[in-house]
Motif scaffolding. Structure first.
Motif, mmCIF file in Angstrom:
data_model
loop_
_atom_site.group_PDB
_atom_site.id
_atom_site.type_symbol
_atom_site.label_atom_id
_atom_site.label_comp_id
_atom_site.label_asym_id
_atom_site.label_seq_id
_atom_site.Cartn_x
_atom_site.Cartn_y
_atom_site.Cartn_z
ATOM 1 N N CYS A 7 0.340 -0.711 0.107
ATOM 2 C CA CYS A 7 0.390 -0.271 0.017
ATOM 3 C C CYS A 7 1.145 1.442 -0.149
ATOM 4 O O CYS A 7 0.629 2.787 -0.605
ATOM 5 N N ASP A 8 1.857 1.232 0.461
ATOM 6 C CA ASP A 8 2.849 2.498 0.719
ATOM 7 C C ASP A 8 3.601 3.083 -0.529
ATOM 8 O O ASP A 8 3.306 3.872 -0.981
ATOM 9 N N SER A 11 0.849 4.692 -2.753
ATOM 10 C CA SER A 11 0.173 5.538 -2.709
ATOM 11 C C SER A 11 2.288 6.390 -2.886
ATOM 12 O O SER A 11 1.446 7.695 -3.430
ATOM 13 N N ASP A 15 1.825 9.209 -5.795
ATOM 14 C CA ASP A 15 1.836 10.520 -6.043
ATOM 15 C C ASP A 15 3.267 11.127 -7.041
ATOM 16 O O ASP A 15 3.366 11.925 -7.490
ATOM 17 N N LEU A 71 -11.055 9.879 0.728
ATOM 18 C CA LEU A 71 -9.757 10.144 -0.617
ATOM 19 C C LEU A 71 -10.122 10.848 -1.866
ATOM 20 O O LEU A 71 -9.094 11.872 -2.773
#
Length: 102
Positions: A7-8, A11, A15, A71
């Protein structure tokens, strides 16, 4: 099930992708303004209403999920800020270009 690391990474990848897209849009906006002075300002005023309108259906589908709605709202705010930053930079380019013409 996805791990926290996945998930990190996802994400962070999103970005980075947004930053690349913003820089590409920025370059396109500056070139557009230099080739058609004043044209970007008219386009900028239509951009956020267009984005909001085009994503309204997607937001309605997600409205049952508060996390998705949050979100989505955060993403639109980031896009709005990026567009405003581009507008400021294009205005500066237009001002600099106009000063050179005089």
């Amino acid at each position: 099930m996805k791990s926290s690391d996945d998930c990190d990474r996802g994400s962070h990848s999103a970005d980075v992708a947004l930053e690349v897209l913003v820089r590409a849009y920025h370059a396109l906006a500056v070139v557009y303004e230099l080739s058609n002075p004043g044209a970007y300002l008219a386009l900028h005023g239509k951009m956020m209403p267009y984005l909001l309108d085009s994503f309204r259906d997607a937001q309605a589908v997600q409205s049952s999920d508060p996390e998705s709605t949050e979100l989505f709202s955060a993403a639109l705010e980031r896009v709005r800020c990026a567009l405003d930053d581009v507008q400021c930079d294009v205005s500066a380019v237009r001002t600099q270009n106009g000063a050179r013409d005089h």
